[in-house]
Design a protein around this motif. Structure first.
Motif, PDB file in Angstrom:
ATOM      1  N   LEU A 124      53.154  83.605 -18.107  1.00  0.00           N
ATOM      2  CA  LEU A 124      54.294  83.862 -18.988  1.00  0.00           C
ATOM      3  C   LEU A 124      54.842  82.556 -19.566  1.00  0.00           C
ATOM      4  O   LEU A 124      55.234  82.491 -20.736  1.00  0.00           O
ATOM      5  N   GLN A 125      54.838  81.506 -18.749  1.00  0.00           N
ATOM      6  CA  GLN A 125      55.300  80.204 -19.239  1.00  0.00           C
ATOM      7  C   GLN A 125      54.378  79.683 -20.325  1.00  0.00           C
ATOM      8  O   GLN A 125      54.821  79.147 -21.342  1.00  0.00           O
ATOM      9  N   GLN A 126      53.092  79.842 -20.089  1.00  0.00           N
ATOM     10  CA  GLN A 126      52.100  79.442 -21.092  1.00  0.00           C
ATOM     11  C   GLN A 126      52.345  80.211 -22.397  1.00  0.00           C
ATOM     12  O   GLN A 126      52.316  79.648 -23.488  1.00  0.00           O
ATOM     13  N   GLN A 158      52.795  84.678  -8.742  1.00  0.00           N
ATOM     14  CA  GLN A 158      52.729  83.246  -9.051  1.00  0.00           C
ATOM     15  C   GLN A 158      51.896  83.025 -10.309  1.00  0.00           C
ATOM     16  O   GLN A 158      52.304  82.299 -11.225  1.00  0.00           O
ATOM     17  N   LYS A 159      50.744  83.669 -10.355  1.00  0.00           N
ATOM     18  CA  LYS A 159      49.867  83.511 -11.523  1.00  0.00           C
ATOM     19  C   LYS A 159      50.518  84.068 -12.772  1.00  0.00           C
ATOM     20  O   LYS A 159      50.421  83.496 -13.850  1.00  0.00           O
ATOM     21  N   TRP A 160      51.162  85.188 -12.600  1.00  0.00           N
ATOM     22  CA  TRP A 160      51.746  85.851 -13.745  1.00  0.00           C
ATOM     23  C   TRP A 160      52.865  85.016 -14.356  1.00  0.00           C
ATOM     24  O   TRP A 160      52.978  84.889 -15.589  1.00  0.00           O
ATOM     25  N   ALA A 161      53.701  84.448 -13.487  1.00  0.00           N
ATOM     26  CA  ALA A 161      54.804  83.623 -13.976  1.00  0.00           C
ATOM     27  C   ALA A 161      54.259  82.427 -14.764  1.00  0.00           C
ATOM     28  O   ALA A 161      54.789  82.078 -15.824  1.00  0.00           O
ATOM     29  N   SER A 162      53.200  81.830 -14.252  1.00  0.00           N
ATOM     30  CA  SER A 162      52.573  80.709 -14.959  1.00  0.00           C
ATOM     31  C   SER A 162      52.076  81.150 -16.334  1.00  0.00           C
ATOM     32  O   SER A 162      52.238  80.440 -17.330  1.00  0.00           O
TER      33      SER A 162
END
Lengths: 199, 199
Positions: free
Chosen positions: B143-145, B137-141
Motif C-alpha cells: 500500500l505504501q508503494q 506486513q506485506k500488504w502494508a508495504s
DNA sequence: TGAATTTCTTGACTTTAGTCAACGTTTTGT
DNA sequence: ACAAAACGTTGACTAAAGTCAAGAAATTCA
C-alpha cells in the motif's frame, strides 16, 4: 552512529502498555532483544537496495521513509516521530532488498531489533504478536483511507487535514518534505499556503 | 443471500498452505469457524455506517471495497478476486462502524468468519496468526508503494502497470471501476485507452 | 559569525486530469 | 427478445498541479 547502554526505557514500555497488558516480568526479557542506537541529522538508517538489518521504535527525533522512482523523484510515504514504529519488516524477515530509504531528519535516538530477535520476540511473547497484528490491521485500513483521499481530495484539502492531524510535524520538518508526503510539488504547497494564510 | 452446506474446501486449504504449513488435523477444526455465504451480483456484503459482522475469503467471484466521501464520490480501494481476503478487521474486532462498502461485482461464493470466531481462530491456531501477520506486513508495504505511485506516476503509467499486474481483472469489472481504483475519471481512462491502443 | 547551502517563494508557461453534456453501444433482467 | 438501464466515448471547456527559472530568505555548521 554510537551506542549507549543507559537510557530511560519508560517511554517504550508505556507505548506497549497502551496497546496491550504485559505479564509481570516479561517486559525486561523482551527489552533485552532491543538495542539502542543513535543517529545524527541526515544520517541514513537503512538504504534502498540493501537488506534491512533491523526494525525500529523511535525514542527521540524524527525520521522519514521514502522511495525513489526510476526518474530519481523522491516520495515520502511515512514520517516516524517519537513513539512511532518504523521499518521494512517483510524485507527484513525474508532477507530481501528493500525499496525504501530511512533517514534521520533530526538527531535520533532509536531502539532497534534485528531479524533474529524479531522472530524470537514473535515466538516468545504472544502479547507482542497480538499488539503487532492489531497495529498492522489498523494501519492498513488507514493507508486505504489515505489512498482514497489521494483519489478524491485536492492537495489543499489534504494539506489542511494533515495540518489538523499532525500540527507538530510542521514545526520540525522542512516544507518540501510535507509536500512530498502529500504528493504535491514544493511550489504548489507554497502557493496553497499563500492562498490559505495571506488572504 | 443463501447458505449451502456442501462445497469444496480445497481452494481455501490450498491458499492457506501456500503461506504456512498447518499441523495435521488442524485444518478441519479451523474450518468449522467459517461459514459459506452466497451473494448475487451488486448485492451489498457490508455497508459503510454499519459494524462489520464478518471477514471474508473469496472462493468465487469478485468484489469491491470502496469508500464514499462527503461529496458522494466513490473511490475503490481494493478488488478481491478468487483466493483473496477482504474485510474491515479493525472495525469488526472493535465493533465500531466501518467507512468502507463491500459489494459483489459478480455472483460470489464466500467463506466468512464472524468476530467471535475470528478471535477464537487467533487464540487457537498460531499458524493462522503468523500467516495473518506476515500477510498484513506485506500488504502494508504494498500500500505504501502504491501511495508513492499515486504521488509520482501519471494515470497512464498506473493503468499500464495495473494491466500488467492484473490482466484478468480487466475482463471482469466495468472500466469505470478500474478508473475509480486508479484514481482517475472514467473519461480520462477512456482517453488513455484511446491513446494507447488506437495509434 | 558569516559564507555556503538549503529552503521557500514567485512568475510564466505547460501538462495532466476533471467536468459537463451529448450520444452511441452494450448489457441486463424480465 | 426487447425495453430499460448501465456503460463507454467524444468534444469543448475548466481546473489543478507540474515544470523551469530566478531570486529572496532562512538555516547550518565550521
Amino acid at each position: 552512529m554510537k551506542k549507549i547502554k543507559e537510557f530511560d526505557s519508560t517511554l517504550f514500555q508505556e507505548e506497549l502498555q497502551k496497546r496491550i497488558s504485559i505479564p509481570v516480568g516479561e517486559f525486561e526479557k523482551f527489552f533485552e532483544l532491543w538495542e539502542f542506537k543513535h543517529f545524527k541529522r541526515n544520517e541514513f538508517i537503512l538504504k534502498a537496495g540493501e537488506i534491512p538489518k533491523f526494525s525500529i521504535f523511535v525514542l527521540k527525533g524524527c525520521l522519514r521513509q521514502y522511495i525513489v522512482n526510476e526518474k530519481g523523484e523522491e516520495s515520502i510515504v511515512y514520517f516516524a516521530e517519537e513513539r512511532h514504529w518504523i521499518g521494512d519488516l517483510p524485507c527484513m524477515r525474508s532477507k530481501t532488498i528493500s525499496n525504501f530509504n530511512f533517514q534521520a531528519i533530526e538527531e535520533c535516538e532509536l531502539l532497534t531489533i534485528n531479524a533474529d530477535n524479531w522472530e524470537q520476540a514473535f515466538a516468545k511473547f504472544p502479547w507482542w504478536t497480538e499488539a503487532h497484528l492489531t497495529g498492522y490491521q489498523k494501519w492498513a485500513s488507514m493507508l486505504q483511507q489515505q489512498m482514497a483521499d489521494l483519489h478524491t481530495k485536492t492537495g489543499e484539502i489534504r494539506y489542511l487535514n494533515l495540518l489538523k492531524a499532525k500540527p507538530a510535524l510542521f514545526q520540525r520538518v522542512p516544507q518540501h518534505f510535507i509536500a512530498s508526503y502529500l504528493g504535491i510539488s514544493p511550489e504548489t504547497l507554497s502557493r496553497i499556503r499563500k492562498k490559505i494564510f495571506n488572504i
